[in-house]
Design a protein around this motif. Structure first.
Motif, PDB file in Angstrom:
ATOM      1  N   ARG A 126      14.950  -6.916 -18.363  1.00  0.00           N
ATOM      2  CA  ARG A 126      15.554  -6.021 -19.359  1.00  0.00           C
ATOM      3  C   ARG A 126      14.690  -4.785 -19.602  1.00  0.00           C
ATOM      4  O   ARG A 126      15.209  -3.688 -19.805  1.00  0.00           O
ATOM      5  N   VAL A 127      13.376  -4.958 -19.570  1.00  0.00           N
ATOM      6  CA  VAL A 127      12.488  -3.829 -19.885  1.00  0.00           C
ATOM      7  C   VAL A 127      11.866  -3.202 -18.629  1.00  0.00           C
ATOM      8  O   VAL A 127      11.009  -2.338 -18.725  1.00  0.00           O
ATOM      9  N   ALA A 128      12.363  -3.636 -17.466  1.00  0.00           N
ATOM     10  CA  ALA A 128      11.735  -3.203 -16.200  1.00  0.00           C
ATOM     11  C   ALA A 128      11.684  -1.681 -16.052  1.00  0.00           C
ATOM     12  O   ALA A 128      10.679  -1.131 -15.596  1.00  0.00           O
ATOM     13  N   GLU A 129      12.778  -1.009 -16.444  1.00  0.00           N
ATOM     14  CA  GLU A 129      12.824   0.443 -16.261  1.00  0.00           C
ATOM     15  C   GLU A 129      11.746   1.147 -17.094  1.00  0.00           C
ATOM     16  O   GLU A 129      11.032   2.029 -16.611  1.00  0.00           O
ATOM     17  N   GLN A 130      11.635   0.738 -18.363  1.00  0.00           N
ATOM     18  CA  GLN A 130      10.612   1.310 -19.255  1.00  0.00           C
ATOM     19  C   GLN A 130       9.224   1.034 -18.700  1.00  0.00           C
ATOM     20  O   GLN A 130       8.344   1.882 -18.713  1.00  0.00           O
ATOM     21  N   PHE A 131       9.057  -0.191 -18.216  1.00  0.00           N
ATOM     22  CA  PHE A 131       7.770  -0.599 -17.672  1.00  0.00           C
ATOM     23  C   PHE A 131       7.383   0.281 -16.478  1.00  0.00           C
ATOM     24  O   PHE A 131       6.255   0.754 -16.370  1.00  0.00           O
ATOM     25  N   LYS A 132       8.349   0.526 -15.594  1.00  0.00           N
ATOM     26  CA  LYS A 132       8.086   1.343 -14.409  1.00  0.00           C
ATOM     27  C   LYS A 132       7.645   2.740 -14.814  1.00  0.00           C
ATOM     28  O   LYS A 132       6.705   3.296 -14.256  1.00  0.00           O
ATOM     29  N   ARG A 133       8.344   3.298 -15.787  1.00  0.00           N
ATOM     30  CA  ARG A 133       8.005   4.664 -16.222  1.00  0.00           C
ATOM     31  C   ARG A 133       6.601   4.704 -16.812  1.00  0.00           C
ATOM     32  O   ARG A 133       5.819   5.608 -16.533  1.00  0.00           O
ATOM     33  N   LEU A 134       6.276   3.690 -17.610  1.00  0.00           N
ATOM     34  CA  LEU A 134       4.955   3.649 -18.242  1.00  0.00           C
ATOM     35  C   LEU A 134       3.848   3.497 -17.188  1.00  0.00           C
ATOM     36  O   LEU A 134       2.858   4.246 -17.203  1.00  0.00           O
TER      37      LEU A 134
ATOM     38  N   THR B 220       3.872   4.246 -14.018  1.00  0.00           N
ATOM     39  CA  THR B 220       3.743   5.456 -13.195  1.00  0.00           C
ATOM     40  C   THR B 220       2.996   6.543 -13.962  1.00  0.00           C
ATOM     41  O   THR B 220       2.094   7.187 -13.420  1.00  0.00           O
ATOM     42  N   ALA B 221       3.348   6.721 -15.225  1.00  0.00           N
ATOM     43  CA  ALA B 221       2.686   7.748 -16.044  1.00  0.00           C
ATOM     44  C   ALA B 221       1.192   7.448 -16.166  1.00  0.00           C
ATOM     45  O   ALA B 221       0.361   8.359 -16.074  1.00  0.00           O
TER      46      ALA B 221
ATOM     47  N   PHE C 192       0.862  -1.187   0.000  1.00  0.00           N
ATOM     48  CA  PHE C 192       0.000   0.000   0.000  1.00  0.00           C
ATOM     49  C   PHE C 192       0.891   1.226   0.000  1.00  0.00           C
ATOM     50  O   PHE C 192       1.849   1.299   0.776  1.00  0.00           O
ATOM     51  N   GLY C 193       0.589   2.162  -0.865  1.00  0.00           N
ATOM     52  CA  GLY C 193       1.421   3.358  -0.886  1.00  0.00           C
ATOM     53  C   GLY C 193       0.960   4.333  -1.938  1.00  0.00           C
ATOM     54  O   GLY C 193      -0.156   4.227  -2.467  1.00  0.00           O
ATOM     55  N   PHE C 194       1.832   5.279  -2.253  1.00  0.00           N
ATOM     56  CA  PHE C 194       1.461   6.346  -3.179  1.00  0.00           C
ATOM     57  C   PHE C 194       2.339   6.281  -4.421  1.00  0.00           C
ATOM     58  O   PHE C 194       3.557   6.211  -4.328  1.00  0.00           O
ATOM     59  N   ILE C 195       1.692   6.289  -5.589  1.00  0.00           N
ATOM     60  CA  ILE C 195       2.416   6.378  -6.853  1.00  0.00           C
ATOM     61  C   ILE C 195       2.284   7.829  -7.286  1.00  0.00           C
ATOM     62  O   ILE C 195       1.197   8.249  -7.678  1.00  0.00           O
ATOM     63  N   ASP C 196       3.356   8.584  -7.134  1.00  0.00           N
ATOM     64  CA  ASP C 196       3.303  10.020  -7.421  1.00  0.00           C
ATOM     65  C   ASP C 196       2.074  10.672  -6.770  1.00  0.00           C
ATOM     66  O   ASP C 196       1.340  11.422  -7.415  1.00  0.00           O
ATOM     67  N   GLY C 197       1.817  10.337  -5.532  1.00  0.00           N
ATOM     68  CA  GLY C 197       0.730  10.967  -4.779  1.00  0.00           C
ATOM     69  C   GLY C 197      -0.611  10.249  -4.877  1.00  0.00           C
ATOM     70  O   GLY C 197      -1.535  10.572  -4.128  1.00  0.00           O
ATOM     71  N   VAL C 198      -0.738   9.297  -5.793  1.00  0.00           N
ATOM     72  CA  VAL C 198      -2.019   8.595  -5.954  1.00  0.00           C
ATOM     73  C   VAL C 198      -2.049   7.364  -5.031  1.00  0.00           C
ATOM     74  O   VAL C 198      -1.164   6.501  -5.126  1.00  0.00           O
TER      75      VAL C 198
END
Ligand code: HPA
Length: 273
Positions: free
Chosen positions: A257-265, A267-268, A68-74
């Motif tokens: 390999r694609v984890a970083e891209q996935f995280k950014r997507l 979160t957005a 449980f937590g906040f993703i950019d405040g959400v």
């Protein structure tokens, strides 16, 4: 009271003893994508094993906990590790965590998974936005007495994956410079990977990607009125399309390999839906 609804309520009470967090969105992390939860602003972690009556997952690479937590405040609840039908659980247990997140207050659901690419234009490492699904040989999670408290007996499935959310996914992917694919996800039971003949069948049916989860969770979530979107990480091309044999470590390696891209997507998307 219905046995399944009773169990859900017991789990909810057990969870509520540990946290009063009210998520707006729920996120289910697929194979190899579980690290995402480590990057969010964590308020509380609850291990599945500590929730009374909760089905606990056994696959390596799947942690079993709610974060449980906040993703950019959400405010969000993240399922780090899901429960699969092939592990031997009843379908009602497979979708129990999804329902629980809805009962905690999450109105929106982001589903993710690792999947085999069936569309020959895909390649390993691609992301596919799920536009619809087909469940083959997988029992419908709504079979049994209807849980009237959650939804109607015959729920409409004409737009399981929200067009509104699909629009957001496409525009966020574009902003990130990601060439996101789209298509139909087909759920089979697994745990064996498909034969090449089955992969041809899936393509003939109109499938673009194949996996062992997600469609059942989407059905349960839609039944209870959640707004849903889904993204598959194409970790490998399905059997017969790819040259070599399939194995779980390939799935894991591509996901890493694609984890970083996935995280950014993710979160957005989370902050815009
Ligand atoms: N088939 C089924 N499930 C999967 C696959 C696959 O090729 N890759 C990752 N999950």
């Amino acid at each position: 009271m219905n046995r399944i609804y009773n169990k859900l309520n017991k789990c909810l009470m057990s969870l509520r003893e540990k946290t009063n967090f009210k998520p707006e969105i729920a996120l289910i992390l697929g194979s190899g994508l579980g690290d995402y939860a480590d990057g969010i602003c964590v308020e509380k972690v609850v291990e599945y094993a500590d929730i009374e009556d909760f089905p606990v997952s056994t696959v390596s690479g799947h942690k079993g906990r709610f974060v449980f937590g906040f993703i950019d405040g959400v405010p969000a609840v993240v399922m780090q590790g899901r429960v699969h039908f092939y592990e031997g659980y009843e379908m009602s247990d497979v979708v129990l965590p999804t329902r629980l997140m809805g009962m905690m207050g999450a109105k929106k659901l982001i589903l993710t998974n690792a999947a085999g690419g069936v569309n020959p234009n895909f390649k390993s490492g691609d992301f596919m936005m799920i536009t619809d699904h087909i469940a083959v040989g997988v029992p419908n999670p709504l079979i049994g007495g209807n849980l009237d408290e959650l939804g109607v007996r015959f729920p409409d499935m004409s737009e399981v994956y929200s067009r509104r959310m699909q629009g957001i996914i496409k525009s966020e992917a574009q902003k990130l410079g990601l060439d996101i694919r789209e298509g139909v996800y087909v759920q089979l039971t697994g745990p064996s990977y498909e034969t090449p003949a089955e992969v041809r069948m899936i393509r003939t049916l109109g499938g673009d990607a194949v996996g062992m989860s997600t469609a059942c969770e989407a059905i349960a979530a839609k039944h209870m009125g959640m707004e849903i979107c889904g993204i598959s990480c194409i970790t490998n091309m399905a059997a017969g399309i790819s040259a070599g044999e399939l194995n779980h470590s390939e799935v894991q390696e591509t996901a890493d390999r694609v984890a970083e891209q996935f995280k950014r997507l993710i979160t957005a998307i989370a902050v815009r839906i």
